[in-house]
Design a protein around this motif. Structure first.
Motif: not given
Length: 679
Positions: A545-549, A577-583, A585-588
């Motif tokens: 999450a920190e890397r994707l934030r 699943i968590a990584s895909e969902a956070v991604t 959120v960041v994108r869309h």
């Protein structure tokens, strides 16, 4: 009024006139009119309601006229109105014969049949009308003679009976009346044929209505046959009873055909009618046989006792068997639940395909409950809906839930008018047992198919992964290692001439080794993220999450329950699943906050992964993208379930439940929301 007038007429005078009391006929007319008004109250323009009301009033008037003729002719000269009453009763009353064919042709929708059946129906009504029209204008003496009646009684000869007389030769009138009498029974052939045709072609609610007409016909037959065995004056009572029952049956058939279970009513009437007939015939056979064998040695009382015992013994044996046969013919096999269940089990054993088993269930229910249509709709493990049908689907259906181990897995579709409110509690239990047995069998076969499909997918996925690793190692690391080895050899040779050149070559080899190490880490990370082993599931998700934030976005990771000892497959699935969902959120999502929750239940049977954001939310016309499909597939691979829904007034909620230990139940994949993006 007719009954009051009848009380004033002595029985001796009535016997001279050969007239029955008009009060009983008046009851029939009133019942017919009331039934017509009931129909008109529900359907104000229904032709059959108007017809029944009109003919009921006509019948009642005819009865009053009959009573007045009997009362008026007690005096000499006859009281005023006697001649008019005789014309209404004797001449115009013949027109009541039109009621039966009209009712048969118009029931239940008030419309005549179409095509050439309409032509035949109109011709039939014309033939029926011939006798009433002839009786209106024919001489009374000839009408009496052609009817086979005695000459006019003396009290009637003083009346003016020829007010509507049409002067034609007596031979002509005799021929016309005889032809009209012959045409009257022939004219009923077409109406009965129309009824049979409608009964065979209609379905659903109209078929239930036609069954009410069949029941009325059966009751009329039993009533008239019964009263034919009684003295002559009972014939009027039988006709009144038949008209009252028929009127009520027609009104119920049109207005409330589902008021009672007409199938059970029809079956019971048929059974007891047959038993009554058999009892009567058996009485005659026993009494006649005993009289022939024993002759004068037995009196009538002894013969009667013997007949009663014989009838009782045979009645007890016949009643149950006859009831079962008639009930099976009328309402299907549901009166024998064991036969239905064993037959279904036997047929299910012979089918290995889930769809074929559902077809078997639909046909069994249709046969057991005599339903013209049955549909079985099952939600498969993949989330797809499988529908099988038996019969032609009606315009309106009612759905009964199909559950398996407390979980709703589909629906049973029945015609709305043939659904639960026409089933007894025993019928509902049988239907529930049928559904439960077939649902378990269909789910077992379907799970076996899904298991085989999953195995094939796992084997294919393993082979694909092996192929990928082979390609990566062969095409990537292999040539790179060969190049490093070549550079090291070159450096060794070069070191004899120039240390600086050798050092430069070794530096290049070192850089290539560094790149290969990064590639190895990438391959290892693809198999299982190293952070899971280093910092655990929660720490790995926090690092990701920190890397994707993105700027302006706060991501929090929360844990509830004991997350230690999770299977490796569950950890990887939850992380992905968590990584895909956070991604996503960041994108869309354009969100300001995102919360990732990891919750393990108290029993440790499953792990819930929930990702909630306060962003833009789901579009109403959203379609699932690649990312969400991958998310659902990861949950389904472990036998879990997932959903993507809106979160409150704004935002999106992604939920996945991953089984940690087998619970003995196969969950169903739920797809509650779709989004339109490239996720």
């Amino acid at each position: 009024m007719a009954a009051l007038i009848d009380l004033q007429v002595p029985q001796a005078h009535r016997a001279v006139l050969e007239l029955q009391p008009g009060g009983l006929d008046a009851i029939a007319g009133v019942a017919l009119a009331v039934a017509g008004m009931v129909v008109l109250r529900r359907y104000p323009r229904h032709p059959l309601g108007r017809l029944m009301s009109g003919f009921g009033a006509w019948w009642a008037l005819d009865s009053v006229a009959s009573s007045w003729v009997a009362y008026a002719t007690m005096h000499d000269p006859a009281l005023p109105g006697a001649s008019a009453a005789f014309i209404v009763f004797q001449r115009l009353g013949a027109g009541l014969a039109l009621l039966l064919p009209l009712a048969l042709l118009l029931f239940p929708d008030g419309k005549l049949p179409t095509g050439w059946w309409r032509v035949a129906s109109l011709l039939s009504l014309a033939l029926t009308s011939l006798l009433p029209l002839a009786l209106v204008a024919a001489p009374s003496a000839i009408a009496q003679a052609t009817a086979g009646s005695t000459p006019l009684p003396a009290p009637l000869r003083g009346l003016n009976l020829e007010a509507l007389y049409l002067p034609l030769p007596d031979a002509v009138w005799t021929g016309v009346l005889r032809v009209a009498q012959l045409c009257l029974p022939l004219s009923l052939v077409t109406p009965f044929a129309v009824v049979v045709r409608r009964y065979r072609t209609v379905a659903g609610i109209d078929r239930a209505r036609m069954r009410w007409l069949v029941w009325a016909a059966l009751v009329d037959l039993l009533v008239m046959l019964t009263f034919r065995l009684l003295p002559l004056w009972f014939g009027t009572v039988g006709l009144t009873v038949a008209v009252v029952l028929t009127s009520g049956s027609v009104a119920i058939g049109i207005v409330r055909p589902d008021l009672v279970d007409v199938d059970r009513l029809l079956g019971g009437t048929l059974v007891y009618g047959l038993l009554l007939t058999l009892t009567f015939v058996l009485d005659l056979l026993v009494l006649g046989g005993v009289g022939q064998l024993l002759g004068p040695r037995l009196n009538d009382g002894v013969r009667l006792v013997i007949a009663v015992f014989a009838v009782a013994i045979l009645y007890a044996q016949l009643r149950h068997r006859l009831w079962r046969l008639v009930r099976r013919w009328v309402v299907g096999d549901r009166d024998d639940p064991y036969h239905v269940m064993s037959g279904l089990a036997e047929r299910l054993e012979r089918t290995d395909d889930s769809e074929a088993q559902l077809v078997t269930l639909a046909r069994t229910v249709a046969r057991a409950f005599r339903a013209p249509y049955v549909g079985v709709e099952i939600t498969q493990v993949s989330g797809e809906v499988l529908l099988v049908e038996d019969g032609e689907r009606p315009a309106e259906t009612q759905a009964l839930p199909i559950t398996y181990r407390g979980e709703r897995i589909g629906r049973l579709l029945l015609p709305r008018q043939a659904a639960r409110r026409r089933l007894t509690s025993g019928d509902e239990r049988l239907l529930a047992d049928l559904i439960r047995q077939a649902a378990a069998a269909a789910r077992a076969v379907r799970l076996a198919e899904e298991l085989q499909h999953s195995r094939e997918g796992m084997v294919s996925a393993v082979e694909d992964e092996r192929r990928r690793l082979r390609r990566e190692l062969h095409d990537g690391l292999g040539p790179a290692l060969a190049a490093v080895a070549s550079r090291i050899d070159t450096a060794r040779i070069t070191a004899r001439r120039s240390n600086e050149d050798a050092d430069r070559i070794l530096h290049m080899a070192r850089q290539e080794l560094t790149g290969m190490l990064a590639e190895v880490r990438r391959l290892v990370h693809g198999l299982r993220p190293p952070a899971l082993d280093d910092v655990g599931l929660v720490g790995a998700i926090r690092q990701q999450a920190e890397r994707l934030r993105a700027p302006g976005l706060t991501v929090r990771v929360e844990e509830r329950g004991d997350l230690t000892g999770l299977p490796a497959a569950v950890e990887v699935a939850a992380y992905r699943i968590a990584s895909e969902a956070v991604t996503n959120v960041v994108r869309h999502a354009q969100a300001g906050e995102c919360v990732v929750s990891l919750t393990r239940d108290v029993g440790g049977g499953y792990l819930d992964v929930v990702i909630v954001d306060d962003g833009a939310g789901l579009a109403t016309t959203a379609v699932a993208g690649v990312g969400l499909v991958s998310l659902r597939e990861r949950a389904a691979e472990l036998g879990g379930s997932s959903s993507v829904t809106s979160a409150g007034p704004a935002g999106t909620r992604v939920w996945a439940r991953l089984p940690v230990a087998s619970s003995g139940k196969a969950p169903v994949l739920v797809a509650e929301g779709e989004v339109a993006d490239d996720r």
